[in-house]
Enzyme design. Structure first.
Site, PDB file in Angstrom:
ATOM      1  N   SER A 100       0.847  -1.199   0.000  1.00 60.93           N
ATOM      2  CA  SER A 100       0.000   0.000   0.000  1.00 60.93           C
ATOM      3  C   SER A 100       0.879   1.243   0.000  1.00 60.93           C
ATOM      4  CB  SER A 100      -0.861  -0.036   1.269  1.00 60.93           C
ATOM      5  OG  SER A 100      -1.420   1.225   1.515  1.00 60.93           O
ATOM      6  N   TYR A 153      -1.790  -0.343  10.129  1.00 59.16           N
ATOM      7  CA  TYR A 153      -1.929  -1.066   8.855  1.00 59.16           C
ATOM      8  C   TYR A 153      -0.699  -0.823   7.981  1.00 59.16           C
ATOM      9  CZ  TYR A 153      -3.818  -2.012   4.169  1.00 59.16           C
ATOM     10  OH  TYR A 153      -4.010  -2.455   2.898  1.00 59.16           O
ATOM     11  N   LYS A 179       2.216  -3.500   6.533  1.00 62.48           N
ATOM     12  CA  LYS A 179       2.637  -3.607   5.129  1.00 62.48           C
ATOM     13  C   LYS A 179       4.141  -3.397   5.024  1.00 62.48           C
ATOM     14  CE  LYS A 179      -1.324  -4.221   3.005  1.00 62.48           C
ATOM     15  NZ  LYS A 179      -1.617  -5.535   2.407  1.00 62.48           N
TER      16      LYS A 179
HETATM   17  C1  LIG Z   1      -5.846   5.533   8.407  1.00 66.10           C
HETATM   18  C2  LIG Z   1      -6.151   4.426   7.449  1.00 66.10           C
HETATM   19  O1  LIG Z   1      -6.830   3.488   7.756  1.00 66.10           O
HETATM   20  N1  LIG Z   1      -5.586   4.547   6.235  1.00 66.10           N
HETATM   21  C3  LIG Z   1      -5.783   3.544   5.203  1.00 66.10           C
HETATM   22  C4  LIG Z   1      -6.712   4.089   4.177  1.00 66.10           C
HETATM   23  O2  LIG Z   1      -6.099   5.213   3.610  1.00 66.10           O
HETATM   24  P1  LIG Z   1      -6.868   6.545   3.461  1.00 66.10           P
HETATM   25  O3  LIG Z   1      -6.956   7.107   4.790  1.00 66.10           O
HETATM   26  O4  LIG Z   1      -6.222   7.348   2.407  1.00 66.10           O
HETATM   27  O5  LIG Z   1      -8.273   6.053   2.877  1.00 66.10           O
HETATM   28  P2  LIG Z   1      -9.718   6.497   3.347  1.00 66.10           P
HETATM   29  O6  LIG Z   1     -10.651   6.022   2.292  1.00 66.10           O
HETATM   30  O7  LIG Z   1      -9.962   6.059   4.745  1.00 66.10           O
HETATM   31  O8  LIG Z   1      -9.618   8.082   3.340  1.00 66.10           O
HETATM   32  C5  LIG Z   1      -9.451   8.818   2.139  1.00 66.10           C
HETATM   33  C6  LIG Z   1      -9.666  10.279   2.461  1.00 66.10           C
HETATM   34  O9  LIG Z   1     -11.013  10.457   2.889  1.00 66.10           O
HETATM   35  C7  LIG Z   1     -11.075  11.015   4.185  1.00 66.10           C
HETATM   36  N2  LIG Z   1     -12.200  10.365   4.875  1.00 66.10           N
HETATM   37  C8  LIG Z   1     -12.275   9.023   4.952  1.00 66.10           C
HETATM   38  C9  LIG Z   1     -13.333   8.397   5.567  1.00 66.10           C
HETATM   39  C10 LIG Z   1     -14.328   9.206   6.163  1.00 66.10           C
HETATM   40  O10 LIG Z   1     -15.311   8.722   6.762  1.00 66.10           O
HETATM   41  N3  LIG Z   1     -14.211  10.563   6.082  1.00 66.10           N
HETATM   42  C11 LIG Z   1     -13.163  11.168   5.442  1.00 66.10           C
HETATM   43  O11 LIG Z   1     -13.079  12.389   5.393  1.00 66.10           O
HETATM   44  C12 LIG Z   1      -9.736  10.727   4.819  1.00 66.10           C
HETATM   45  O12 LIG Z   1      -9.440  11.692   5.787  1.00 66.10           O
HETATM   46  C13 LIG Z   1      -8.797  10.767   3.609  1.00 66.10           C
HETATM   47  O13 LIG Z   1      -8.420  12.091   3.331  1.00 66.10           O
HETATM   48  O14 LIG Z   1      -6.930   3.214   3.122  1.00 66.10           O
HETATM   49  C14 LIG Z   1      -5.755   2.932   2.390  1.00 66.10           C
HETATM   50  C15 LIG Z   1      -6.074   2.020   1.234  1.00 66.10           C
HETATM   51  O15 LIG Z   1      -7.207   2.433   0.571  1.00 66.10           O
HETATM   52  C16 LIG Z   1      -4.794   2.279   3.338  1.00 66.10           C
HETATM   53  O16 LIG Z   1      -5.403   1.117   3.790  1.00 66.10           O
HETATM   54  C17 LIG Z   1      -4.528   3.214   4.507  1.00 66.10           C
HETATM   55  O17 LIG Z   1      -3.648   2.648   5.430  1.00 66.10           O
END
Ligand SMILES: CC(=O)N[C@H]1[C@@H](OP(=O)(O)OP(=O)(O)OC[C@H]2O[C@@H](n3ccc(=O)[nH]c3=O)[C@H](O)[C@@H]2O)O[C@H](CO)[C@H](O)[C@@H]1O
Length: 388
Positions: A161, A186, A190
């Protein structure tokens, strides 16, 4: 990261319910790596039979001939026993974790009011679950390597990832960017697995290992039959989809004060089917006896949370309700890939844009509002309305 069917895993049916569900919960994680594990591939074939893994099933759909034929060559006995072993140890791991966290819970109680306490306990429980999953991932990878070696299978594709890069020091992120400064457990898992694989290859260069660092996979197979069925708190896009079928109330946007164009986090979202074709290209690469190779799987394009909400609302024809709250610990402001190496060496490029990601996700969610527990399409009114 699996036969082109869309129903629960044979792993959970045959022996190990708990492991089956872990597999589905981590479908972008350790599982993916085991998918392509090749011709003699005990593990690859098992995983391919589990239809919960989004990426696995996508690959099967994508490359029925090449990988499908390898799927039938199984070694259920060997893997089955590994799974049982893991499952038997689950109780032990759990008790260790709760031992470890007892003290922490006690001090939370004295410091906080009841509501806050409840939230903290929920958060702690999530972290314990996450930690347990991480331990399982690491153990499974080690077992996977061992079983592969015993069966002289030394070709491996590992689903890593972009999270191994941590908070990027520069953008776009290429494969030479330092790894290890991970901001969440996580990511650390990885990273550790990548390090184990590097050591494995150094010790025995007969191994051919392709590490694929996915950016943010979203979407679903265009048929609407295979998609993501999250069992824990969903990532951004599945969350949006669940809001629009009434399963979640509103999206909490984690911060709009980042140093990004609109203040919300920027990510490189990639269609799950492009991730699947990336695996097929990687499969060809390992068969060329490539040694150890690492590639980013991304589009090279960053989109903000607001971009994604707007795109998905447009594809679904109704607005995703959201509320801005504070930043989520562990989030970075911005990350997107430089995918050039995969283009050059694998001949692979992501071809599906944001519009297709949103449309395909919406089709999957409306045809399967309850994920793989759904009994066929129930949202008859589903239609893809606007182009974005
Ligand atoms: C902290 C975490 O678990 N990170 C994981 C998540 O990354 P990410 O944190 O990049 O993925 P995500 O889909 O959780 O978030 C993407 C973006 O959306 C935002 N967001 C997300 C959910 C929400 O309810 N509200 C919101 O605002 C979040 O702050 C980020 O800016 O997924 C990736 C794969 O896809 C990897 O697995 C990362 O390790």
């Amino acid at each position: 990261m699996n036969t082109p069917v869309s129903h629960p895993s044979q792993i959970s049916e045959t022996n190990k319910g708990a492991i089956g569900s872990q597999i589905s919960e981590t479908n972008k994680r350790a599982i993916g790596s085991q998918i392509s594990e090749t011709k003699k591939g005990a593990i690859g074939s098992q995983i391919s039979e589990t239809n919960k893994g989004a990426i696995g099933s996508q690959i099967s759909e994508t490359n029925k001939g090449a990988i499908g034929s390898q799927i039938s060559e199984t070694n259920k006995g060997a893997i089955g026993s590994q799974i049982s072993e893991t499952n038997n140890k689950k109780g032990a791991i759990r008790s260790q974790i709760s031992e470890t966290n007892k003290g922490a819970i006690g001090s939370q109680i004295s410091e906080t009011g009841f509501t806050d306490l409840r939230n903290r306990i929920t958060e702690l429980r999530n972290r314990i679950t996450d930690l347990r999953n991480r331990i399982t991932d690491l153990r499974n990878q080690q077992r996977c390597n061992k079983v592969m070696k015993e069966h002289s299978v030394k070709n491996l594709i590992f689903s890593s990832s972009c999270t191994v890069y941590g908070d990027p020091k520069y953008l776009p992120v290429d494969e030479n960017h330092p790894t290890g400064g991970c901001t969440n457990p996580y990511g650390k898992t990885k990273f550790f697995i990548e390090e184990i694989l590097k050591d494995l290859w150094k010790a025995d260069p007969d191994w051919n290992i392709v590490v694929l660092r996915y950016f943010n996979p979203v979407g679903a197979h265009k048929s609407g039959r295979i998609g993501e069925d999250p069992k824990c708190i969903p990532n951004l896009m599945p969350y949006c989809a669940q809001i629009l079928v009434g399963k979640m109330k509103e999206l909490k946007v984690y911060g709009n004060d980042y140093d990004t164009p609109d203040g919300t986090g920027v990510r490189d979202y990639i269609h799950i089917s492009d991730v699947a074709t990336g695996h097929v290209a990687a499969q060809t690469k390992v068969e060329e006896k490539c040694g150890l190779k690492i590639y980013n799987l991304g589009t090279g394009q960053g989109y903000s949370v607001m971009d994604m909400i707007n795109a998905f609302s447009a594809a679904a024809g109704k607005p995703v309700k959201y509320r801005i709250i504070g930043r989520r610990p562990g989030d970075v402001a911005s990350t997107y890939s430089k995918p050039d190496l995969a283009a050059k060496e694998l001949g692979w490029k992501a071809t599906r844009g944001l519009n297709t990601m949103c449309e395909d996700l919406w089709r999957w969610q409306t045809m399967n509002p309850d994920g793989f527990n759904s009994n066929g399409p129930t949202h008859k009114k589903h239609k893809l309305t606007q182009k974005i």
